[in-house]
Scaffold this active site. Sequence first.
Site, PDB file in Angstrom:
ATOM      1  N   LYS A 100       0.870  -1.180   0.000  1.00  0.00           N
ATOM      2  CA  LYS A 100       0.000   0.000   0.000  1.00  0.00           C
ATOM      3  C   LYS A 100       0.897   1.215   0.000  1.00  0.00           C
ATOM      4  O   LYS A 100       2.036   1.153   0.450  1.00  0.00           O
ATOM      5  CB  LYS A 100      -0.884   0.009   1.249  1.00  0.00           C
ATOM      6  CG  LYS A 100      -2.090   0.909   1.136  1.00  0.00           C
ATOM      7  CD  LYS A 100      -3.088   0.335   0.147  1.00  0.00           C
ATOM      8  CE  LYS A 100      -4.498   0.481   0.581  1.00  0.00           C
ATOM      9  NZ  LYS A 100      -5.322  -0.630   0.138  1.00  0.00           N
TER      10      LYS A 100
HETATM   11  N1  GLU Z   1      -7.139  -0.247  -2.960  1.00  0.00           N
HETATM   12  C1  GLU Z   1      -7.879  -1.445  -3.206  1.00  0.00           C
HETATM   13  C2  GLU Z   1      -7.867  -2.345  -1.996  1.00  0.00           C
HETATM   14  O1  GLU Z   1      -7.670  -1.893  -0.909  1.00  0.00           O
HETATM   15  C3  GLU Z   1      -7.463  -2.138  -4.479  1.00  0.00           C
HETATM   16  C4  GLU Z   1      -6.059  -2.647  -4.544  1.00  0.00           C
HETATM   17  C5  GLU Z   1      -5.666  -3.153  -5.918  1.00  0.00           C
HETATM   18  O2  GLU Z   1      -6.526  -3.227  -6.785  1.00  0.00           O
HETATM   19  O3  GLU Z   1      -4.495  -3.458  -6.086  1.00  0.00           O
HETATM   20  O4  GLU Z   1      -8.129  -3.512  -2.077  1.00  0.00           O
END
Ligand code: GLU
Length: 419
Positions: free
Chosen positions: A107
Amino acid sequence: MTIYSGPVFDMARRQFGVIADYLEIPEAERDWLLQPKRAIAVSCPVRRDDGGVSVFQGYRVQHHLALGPTKGGTRFSASLDIGEVAALAVWMSWKCALAGLPYGGAKGGVAVDPYTLSRRELEGVSRRYMQEMIPFVGPQVDVMAPDMGTNEQVMAWFMDTYSMYRGSAVPEIVTGKPVELGGTLGRREATGRGLAFLVGRAMERMGIAPGGATAIVQGYGNVGGVAARALSERGLRVLGVSDHTAAYHDPGGLDIDAIDRHVAKTGFLAGYSTQSLIDPEALLTMPCDVLAPCAVERVVTHVNADQIKCRILAEGANGPTTPGADLVFEQRKTEMFVIPDILCNAGGVIVSYFEWVQDLQQYYWGESEVAEKLHLALERSLHNVETRAKRDGLSNRTAAMAIGVEKVRKAMQLRGLFP
Ligand code: GLU
Protein backbone atom coordinates in the site's frame (compact mmCIF):
# COMPACT_ATOMS: atom_id res chain seq x y z
CA MET A 1 11.75 -1.42 18.05
CA THR A 2 9.68 -0.84 14.93
CA ILE A 3 8.91 2.17 12.74
CA TYR A 4 5.29 1.03 12.49
CA SER A 5 3.11 2.56 15.16
CA GLY A 6 -0.26 4.20 15.60
CA PRO A 7 -3.79 2.93 16.07
CA VAL A 8 -4.25 1.36 12.64
CA PHE A 9 -1.06 -0.70 12.73
CA ASP A 10 -1.84 -1.65 16.35
CA MET A 11 -5.16 -2.96 15.09
CA ALA A 12 -3.53 -5.01 12.31
CA ARG A 13 -1.08 -6.41 14.88
CA ARG A 14 -3.86 -7.28 17.33
CA GLN A 15 -5.91 -9.01 14.62
CA PHE A 16 -2.82 -10.95 13.55
CA GLY A 17 -2.23 -11.96 17.18
CA VAL A 18 -5.70 -13.56 17.32
CA ILE A 19 -4.94 -15.57 14.17
CA ALA A 20 -1.42 -16.48 15.26
CA ASP A 21 -2.80 -17.81 18.58
CA TYR A 22 -5.45 -19.84 16.78
CA LEU A 23 -2.90 -21.25 14.30
CA GLU A 24 -0.42 -21.77 17.14
CA ILE A 25 2.33 -19.94 15.28
CA PRO A 26 5.50 -19.91 17.39
CA GLU A 27 6.46 -16.50 18.76
CA ALA A 28 9.69 -16.34 16.74
CA GLU A 29 7.83 -16.77 13.46
CA ARG A 30 5.30 -14.03 14.15
CA ASP A 31 7.57 -11.08 13.38
CA TRP A 32 8.78 -12.81 10.27
CA LEU A 33 5.19 -12.95 9.02
CA LEU A 34 3.90 -9.60 10.22
CA GLN A 35 6.74 -7.12 9.82
CA PRO A 36 6.73 -5.52 6.34
CA LYS A 37 9.67 -6.41 4.15
CA ARG A 38 10.21 -2.92 2.77
CA ALA A 39 9.09 0.61 3.55
CA ILE A 40 9.90 3.56 1.33
CA ALA A 41 9.38 7.17 2.41
CA VAL A 42 9.87 9.99 -0.08
CA SER A 43 9.47 13.76 -0.14
CA CYS A 44 7.40 15.04 -3.03
CA PRO A 45 8.09 18.71 -3.74
CA VAL A 46 5.34 20.15 -5.91
CA ARG A 47 5.05 23.56 -7.58
CA ARG A 48 1.81 25.25 -6.48
CA ASP A 49 -0.42 27.36 -8.69
CA ASP A 50 0.66 30.49 -6.80
CA GLY A 51 4.32 29.84 -7.68
CA GLY A 52 5.31 28.48 -4.26
CA VAL A 53 6.47 24.95 -3.49
CA SER A 54 4.86 22.46 -1.08
CA VAL A 55 6.58 19.28 0.04
CA PHE A 56 4.33 16.30 0.66
CA GLN A 57 5.37 13.07 2.35
CA GLY A 58 4.87 9.92 0.28
CA TYR A 59 5.07 6.28 1.36
CA ARG A 60 4.99 2.77 -0.03
CA VAL A 61 5.09 -0.34 2.14
CA GLN A 62 5.67 -3.77 0.56
CA HIS A 63 4.67 -6.41 3.07
CA HIS A 64 6.03 -9.70 1.74
CA LEU A 65 7.67 -10.88 -1.47
CA ALA A 66 7.10 -14.63 -1.11
CA LEU A 67 4.44 -15.17 -3.77
CA GLY A 68 5.07 -12.67 -6.55
CA PRO A 69 5.03 -8.92 -7.00
CA THR A 70 3.40 -6.85 -4.29
CA LYS A 71 0.03 -5.29 -5.04
CA GLY A 72 -2.07 -2.57 -3.54
CA GLY A 73 -3.64 0.83 -3.80
CA THR A 74 -2.37 4.37 -3.44
CA ARG A 75 -4.13 6.62 -0.97
CA PHE A 76 -4.10 10.42 -0.99
CA SER A 77 -5.25 11.55 2.43
CA ALA A 78 -4.16 14.40 4.72
CA SER A 79 -3.69 12.24 7.81
CA LEU A 80 -1.80 9.37 6.12
CA ASP A 81 1.20 8.02 8.01
CA ILE A 82 3.52 5.03 7.69
CA GLY A 83 1.66 3.01 10.34
CA GLU A 84 -1.62 3.26 8.46
CA VAL A 85 0.07 2.42 5.15
CA ALA A 86 1.79 -0.60 6.71
CA ALA A 87 -1.46 -1.90 8.21
CA LEU A 88 -3.18 -1.57 4.84
CA ALA A 89 -0.26 -3.40 3.17
CA VAL A 90 -0.54 -6.27 5.66
CA TRP A 91 -4.29 -6.52 5.04
CA MET A 92 -3.63 -6.61 1.29
CA SER A 93 -1.42 -9.68 1.86
CA TRP A 94 -4.14 -11.64 3.66
CA LYS A 95 -6.69 -10.44 1.07
CA CYS A 96 -4.64 -11.52 -1.95
CA ALA A 97 -3.77 -14.86 -0.35
CA LEU A 98 -7.41 -15.58 0.55
CA ALA A 99 -8.41 -14.89 -3.08
CA GLY A 100 -5.55 -17.05 -4.36
CA LEU A 101 -3.80 -14.20 -6.19
CA PRO A 102 -0.04 -14.50 -6.82
CA TYR A 103 0.80 -11.32 -4.93
CA GLY A 104 2.15 -10.04 -1.66
CA GLY A 105 0.40 -7.02 -0.16
CA ALA A 106 1.48 -3.42 -0.55
CA LYS A 107 0.00 0.00 0.00
CA GLY A 108 1.18 3.52 -0.52
CA GLY A 109 0.11 7.07 -0.68
CA VAL A 110 0.76 10.71 -0.08
CA ALA A 111 -0.14 12.75 3.00
CA VAL A 112 -2.16 15.34 1.13
CA ASP A 113 -5.81 16.33 0.96
CA PRO A 114 -6.48 15.88 -2.77
CA TYR A 115 -9.58 18.09 -2.59
CA THR A 116 -7.46 21.13 -1.74
CA LEU A 117 -5.41 20.75 -4.96
CA SER A 118 -6.17 22.12 -8.40
CA ARG A 119 -6.14 19.56 -11.22
CA ARG A 120 -2.67 20.74 -12.24
CA GLU A 121 -1.38 20.40 -8.68
CA LEU A 122 -2.96 16.92 -8.36
CA GLU A 123 -1.15 15.90 -11.53
CA GLY A 124 2.07 17.31 -10.06
CA VAL A 125 1.69 15.32 -6.82
CA SER A 126 0.81 12.14 -8.75
CA ARG A 127 3.69 12.36 -11.20
CA ARG A 128 6.22 13.35 -8.56
CA TYR A 129 5.16 10.48 -6.29
CA MET A 130 5.49 7.91 -9.10
CA GLN A 131 8.80 9.44 -10.19
CA GLU A 132 10.17 9.03 -6.65
CA MET A 133 8.92 5.42 -6.55
CA ILE A 134 10.42 4.31 -9.88
CA PRO A 135 13.42 2.54 -8.29
CA PHE A 136 11.11 0.49 -6.06
CA VAL A 137 8.21 -0.57 -8.32
CA GLY A 138 7.75 -2.49 -11.58
CA PRO A 139 5.30 -4.88 -13.24
CA GLN A 140 7.12 -7.81 -11.59
CA VAL A 141 8.04 -5.92 -8.41
CA ASP A 142 5.12 -3.85 -7.12
CA VAL A 143 1.93 -2.89 -8.96
CA MET A 144 -0.07 0.11 -7.75
CA ALA A 145 -3.82 0.73 -8.00
CA PRO A 146 -6.33 3.35 -6.81
CA ASP A 147 -7.47 3.72 -3.21
CA MET A 148 -9.09 6.57 -1.25
CA GLY A 149 -8.45 9.95 -2.86
CA THR A 150 -7.09 8.58 -6.15
CA ASN A 151 -8.83 7.49 -9.33
CA GLU A 152 -8.37 6.37 -12.94
CA GLN A 153 -6.88 9.71 -13.97
CA VAL A 154 -4.22 9.46 -11.25
CA MET A 155 -3.42 5.93 -12.47
CA ALA A 156 -3.09 7.31 -16.02
CA TRP A 157 -0.52 9.87 -14.78
CA PHE A 158 1.34 7.11 -12.90
CA MET A 159 1.38 4.95 -16.01
CA ASP A 160 2.57 7.84 -18.17
CA THR A 161 5.34 8.85 -15.74
CA TYR A 162 6.67 5.28 -15.53
CA SER A 163 6.31 4.72 -19.29
CA MET A 164 8.17 7.96 -20.14
CA TYR A 165 11.05 6.75 -17.97
CA ARG A 166 11.09 3.34 -19.71
CA GLY A 167 10.69 4.83 -23.18
CA SER A 168 7.64 2.78 -24.14
CA ALA A 169 4.11 2.23 -22.87
CA VAL A 170 4.02 -0.01 -19.78
CA PRO A 171 0.32 -0.43 -18.94
CA GLU A 172 1.05 -3.33 -16.56
CA ILE A 173 2.73 -0.99 -14.06
CA VAL A 174 -0.66 0.02 -12.55
CA THR A 175 -4.21 -1.31 -12.43
CA GLY A 176 -7.41 0.68 -12.24
CA LYS A 177 -6.35 2.66 -15.34
CA PRO A 178 -8.77 4.07 -17.89
CA VAL A 179 -9.88 1.35 -20.31
CA GLU A 180 -8.43 3.42 -23.16
CA LEU A 181 -4.93 2.92 -21.69
CA GLY A 182 -5.17 -0.83 -21.09
CA GLY A 183 -7.47 -0.81 -18.09
CA THR A 184 -9.98 -3.62 -17.88
CA LEU A 185 -13.70 -3.38 -18.33
CA GLY A 186 -15.41 -3.75 -14.96
CA ARG A 187 -12.52 -2.65 -12.71
CA ARG A 188 -14.14 0.60 -11.64
CA GLU A 189 -17.29 -1.20 -10.47
CA ALA A 190 -15.57 -4.38 -9.22
CA THR A 191 -15.33 -3.62 -5.49
CA GLY A 192 -18.90 -2.34 -5.09
CA ARG A 193 -20.42 -5.01 -7.29
CA GLY A 194 -18.40 -7.73 -5.58
CA LEU A 195 -19.75 -6.48 -2.25
CA ALA A 196 -23.33 -6.63 -3.55
CA PHE A 197 -22.76 -10.15 -4.91
CA LEU A 198 -21.53 -11.37 -1.52
CA VAL A 199 -24.40 -9.59 0.25
CA GLY A 200 -26.74 -11.56 -2.02
CA ARG A 201 -25.15 -14.81 -0.83
CA ALA A 202 -25.25 -13.70 2.82
CA MET A 203 -28.96 -12.85 2.47
CA GLU A 204 -29.62 -16.38 1.23
CA ARG A 205 -27.83 -17.76 4.31
CA MET A 206 -29.84 -15.50 6.63
CA GLY A 207 -33.15 -16.16 4.85
CA ILE A 208 -33.64 -12.49 3.93
CA ALA A 209 -35.61 -11.87 0.71
CA PRO A 210 -34.29 -8.94 -1.41
CA GLY A 211 -37.73 -7.36 -1.83
CA GLY A 212 -38.28 -5.27 1.30
CA ALA A 213 -34.73 -5.67 2.57
CA THR A 214 -32.94 -2.48 3.54
CA ALA A 215 -29.37 -1.16 3.41
CA ILE A 216 -27.26 1.66 4.79
CA VAL A 217 -24.02 2.60 3.07
CA GLN A 218 -21.29 4.69 4.70
CA GLY A 219 -18.91 6.25 2.17
CA TYR A 220 -20.01 7.28 -1.29
CA GLY A 221 -16.82 7.06 -3.33
CA ASN A 222 -15.85 4.39 -5.81
CA VAL A 223 -16.75 1.60 -3.37
CA GLY A 224 -19.81 2.91 -1.50
CA GLY A 225 -21.36 4.70 -4.47
CA VAL A 226 -21.21 1.63 -6.69
CA ALA A 227 -22.28 -0.64 -3.80
CA ALA A 228 -25.39 1.49 -3.08
CA ARG A 229 -26.44 1.31 -6.72
CA ALA A 230 -25.69 -2.41 -7.01
CA LEU A 231 -27.66 -3.15 -3.82
CA SER A 232 -30.63 -1.13 -5.04
CA GLU A 233 -30.44 -2.95 -8.40
CA ARG A 234 -30.71 -6.18 -6.41
CA GLY A 235 -33.99 -4.92 -4.98
CA LEU A 236 -32.81 -3.56 -1.63
CA ARG A 237 -34.13 -0.24 -0.37
CA VAL A 238 -31.21 2.05 0.51
CA LEU A 239 -32.30 3.90 3.64
CA GLY A 240 -29.13 5.81 4.36
CA VAL A 241 -25.92 7.03 2.75
CA SER A 242 -23.07 9.24 3.92
CA ASP A 243 -19.70 10.62 2.90
CA HIS A 244 -17.32 13.01 4.67
CA THR A 245 -19.53 15.97 3.65
CA ALA A 246 -23.07 14.82 4.58
CA ALA A 247 -25.29 11.95 5.76
CA TYR A 248 -28.89 11.26 4.74
CA HIS A 249 -31.49 8.85 6.07
CA ASP A 250 -35.03 8.25 4.89
CA PRO A 251 -37.04 5.34 6.32
CA GLY A 252 -38.98 5.20 3.04
CA GLY A 253 -35.76 4.76 1.02
CA LEU A 254 -33.51 7.28 -0.75
CA ASP A 255 -33.61 8.03 -4.47
CA ILE A 256 -30.24 6.59 -5.58
CA ASP A 257 -30.65 7.89 -9.16
CA ALA A 258 -31.11 11.45 -7.91
CA ILE A 259 -28.20 11.12 -5.47
CA ASP A 260 -25.93 9.78 -8.22
CA ARG A 261 -26.88 12.68 -10.49
CA HIS A 262 -26.00 15.12 -7.69
CA VAL A 263 -22.67 13.40 -6.94
CA ALA A 264 -21.78 13.25 -10.65
CA LYS A 265 -22.29 17.02 -10.80
CA THR A 266 -20.69 18.14 -7.50
CA GLY A 267 -18.45 15.25 -6.46
CA PHE A 268 -19.99 14.95 -2.97
CA LEU A 269 -23.22 14.26 -1.10
CA ALA A 270 -23.33 17.72 0.52
CA GLY A 271 -26.09 19.88 -0.90
CA TYR A 272 -28.16 16.98 -2.19
CA SER A 273 -31.08 17.80 0.07
CA THR A 274 -31.95 19.75 3.19
CA GLN A 275 -34.37 17.03 4.24
CA SER A 276 -33.44 13.66 5.65
CA LEU A 277 -30.09 14.93 6.98
CA ILE A 278 -28.79 12.83 9.85
CA ASP A 279 -25.75 12.79 12.13
CA PRO A 280 -23.18 10.54 10.35
CA GLU A 281 -22.39 8.68 13.59
CA ALA A 282 -26.06 7.96 14.21
CA LEU A 283 -26.47 6.57 10.69
CA LEU A 284 -24.36 3.53 11.56
CA THR A 285 -26.68 2.46 14.35
CA MET A 286 -29.98 2.88 12.48
CA PRO A 287 -31.90 -0.38 11.94
CA CYS A 288 -31.30 -2.06 8.56
CA ASP A 289 -30.68 -5.50 7.09
CA VAL A 290 -27.33 -4.63 5.49
CA LEU A 291 -24.82 -2.15 6.87
CA ALA A 292 -21.95 -1.45 4.48
CA PRO A 293 -19.14 0.68 5.94
CA CYS A 294 -17.25 1.71 2.77
CA ALA A 295 -15.15 4.62 4.01
CA VAL A 296 -12.28 4.56 6.49
CA GLU A 297 -10.84 2.32 9.19
CA ARG A 298 -12.11 1.91 12.75
CA VAL A 299 -15.69 3.18 12.50
CA VAL A 300 -17.32 0.16 14.17
CA THR A 301 -15.72 -0.04 17.61
CA HIS A 302 -16.34 -1.46 21.08
CA VAL A 303 -18.21 1.79 21.79
CA ASN A 304 -20.94 1.44 19.13
CA ALA A 305 -20.81 -2.31 18.34
CA ASP A 306 -23.66 -3.27 20.65
CA GLN A 307 -25.88 -0.59 19.07
CA ILE A 308 -25.33 -1.83 15.51
CA LYS A 309 -28.64 -3.30 14.39
CA CYS A 310 -27.89 -4.81 10.98
CA ARG A 311 -28.14 -8.52 10.16
CA ILE A 312 -25.36 -8.41 7.58
CA LEU A 313 -22.21 -6.32 8.02
CA ALA A 314 -20.61 -5.89 4.58
CA GLU A 315 -17.17 -4.35 5.01
CA GLY A 316 -16.43 -2.40 1.83
CA ALA A 317 -13.71 -0.39 3.59
CA ASN A 318 -10.41 -1.81 4.80
CA GLY A 319 -10.40 -2.29 8.57
CA PRO A 320 -13.74 -0.66 9.45
CA THR A 321 -14.29 -2.96 12.45
CA THR A 322 -11.93 -3.00 15.42
CA PRO A 323 -10.97 -6.15 17.33
CA GLY A 324 -12.95 -4.72 20.28
CA ALA A 325 -16.11 -4.67 18.16
CA ASP A 326 -15.31 -8.19 16.91
CA LEU A 327 -15.50 -9.44 20.50
CA VAL A 328 -19.02 -7.99 20.77
CA PHE A 329 -20.07 -9.54 17.43
CA GLU A 330 -18.62 -12.88 18.50
CA GLN A 331 -21.57 -13.15 20.94
CA ARG A 332 -24.02 -12.43 18.09
CA LYS A 333 -22.62 -14.90 15.56
CA THR A 334 -25.97 -16.56 14.85
CA GLU A 335 -27.98 -13.37 14.39
CA MET A 336 -25.43 -11.41 12.33
CA PHE A 337 -23.44 -12.39 9.23
CA VAL A 338 -20.15 -10.49 8.97
CA ILE A 339 -18.55 -10.36 5.51
CA PRO A 340 -15.02 -9.39 6.57
CA ASP A 341 -13.16 -6.72 4.61
CA ILE A 342 -10.53 -9.02 3.09
CA LEU A 343 -13.36 -11.00 1.50
CA CYS A 344 -16.00 -8.29 1.05
CA ASN A 345 -13.90 -5.74 -0.84
CA ALA A 346 -11.64 -8.26 -2.60
CA GLY A 347 -13.48 -7.72 -5.90
CA GLY A 348 -11.27 -4.69 -6.49
CA VAL A 349 -7.93 -6.45 -6.31
CA ILE A 350 -9.28 -9.57 -8.03
CA VAL A 351 -10.23 -7.52 -11.09
CA SER A 352 -6.93 -5.64 -10.76
CA TYR A 353 -5.27 -9.02 -11.13
CA PHE A 354 -7.37 -9.67 -14.26
CA GLU A 355 -6.25 -6.28 -15.58
CA TRP A 356 -2.57 -7.08 -14.97
CA VAL A 357 -2.94 -10.48 -16.67
CA GLN A 358 -4.62 -8.89 -19.71
CA ASP A 359 -1.91 -6.21 -19.92
CA LEU A 360 0.88 -8.78 -19.73
CA GLN A 361 -0.75 -10.82 -22.49
CA GLN A 362 -1.96 -7.86 -24.54
CA TYR A 363 -5.21 -9.78 -24.88
CA TYR A 364 -8.36 -8.16 -23.58
CA TRP A 365 -11.57 -9.72 -22.26
CA GLY A 366 -15.19 -8.66 -22.54
CA GLU A 367 -17.08 -7.26 -19.55
CA SER A 368 -19.18 -10.40 -19.01
CA GLU A 369 -16.04 -12.56 -18.92
CA VAL A 370 -14.58 -10.30 -16.23
CA ALA A 371 -17.82 -10.40 -14.20
CA GLU A 372 -18.13 -14.16 -14.51
CA LYS A 373 -14.55 -14.77 -13.38
CA LEU A 374 -14.99 -12.30 -10.52
CA HIS A 375 -18.10 -14.07 -9.28
CA LEU A 376 -16.33 -17.43 -9.45
CA ALA A 377 -13.38 -16.11 -7.43
CA LEU A 378 -15.63 -14.55 -4.78
CA GLU A 379 -17.83 -17.66 -4.58
CA ARG A 380 -14.74 -19.81 -4.02
CA SER A 381 -13.38 -17.52 -1.30
CA LEU A 382 -16.75 -17.33 0.46
CA HIS A 383 -17.05 -21.10 0.36
CA ASN A 384 -13.56 -21.52 1.85
CA VAL A 385 -14.32 -19.02 4.61
CA GLU A 386 -17.68 -20.55 5.51
CA THR A 387 -16.29 -24.09 5.48
CA ARG A 388 -13.41 -23.14 7.76
CA ALA A 389 -15.63 -21.09 10.08
CA LYS A 390 -18.03 -24.00 10.46
CA ARG A 391 -15.32 -26.63 10.86
CA ASP A 392 -13.50 -24.83 13.67
CA GLY A 393 -16.34 -22.76 15.15
CA LEU A 394 -14.70 -19.48 14.11
CA SER A 395 -16.01 -16.05 13.19
CA ASN A 396 -15.92 -15.32 9.46
CA ARG A 397 -13.11 -12.82 10.02
CA THR A 398 -10.92 -15.27 11.90
CA ALA A 399 -11.58 -17.94 9.27
CA ALA A 400 -10.80 -15.56 6.37
CA MET A 401 -7.63 -14.21 7.95
CA ALA A 402 -6.47 -17.66 9.00
CA ILE A 403 -6.70 -18.89 5.39
CA GLY A 404 -4.73 -15.85 4.19
CA VAL A 405 -2.06 -16.06 6.91
CA GLU A 406 -1.66 -19.82 6.41
CA LYS A 407 -1.04 -19.43 2.68
CA VAL A 408 1.59 -16.74 3.18
CA ARG A 409 3.21 -18.72 5.98
CA LYS A 410 3.35 -21.87 3.87
CA ALA A 411 4.97 -20.01 0.95
CA MET A 412 7.55 -18.44 3.26
CA GLN A 413 8.32 -21.78 4.89
CA LEU A 414 8.70 -23.57 1.55
CA ARG A 415 11.04 -20.91 0.23
CA GLY A 416 12.95 -21.11 3.48
CA LEU A 417 15.15 -18.70 5.35
CA PHE A 418 18.65 -18.63 4.01
CA PRO A 419 21.47 -17.74 6.38
N1 GLU B 1 -7.14 -0.25 -2.96
C1 GLU B 1 -7.88 -1.44 -3.21
C2 GLU B 1 -7.87 -2.34 -2.00
O1 GLU B 1 -7.67 -1.89 -0.91
C3 GLU B 1 -7.46 -2.14 -4.48
C4 GLU B 1 -6.06 -2.65 -4.54
C5 GLU B 1 -5.67 -3.15 -5.92
O2 GLU B 1 -6.53 -3.23 -6.79
O3 GLU B 1 -4.50 -3.46 -6.09
O4 GLU B 1 -8.13 -3.51 -2.08
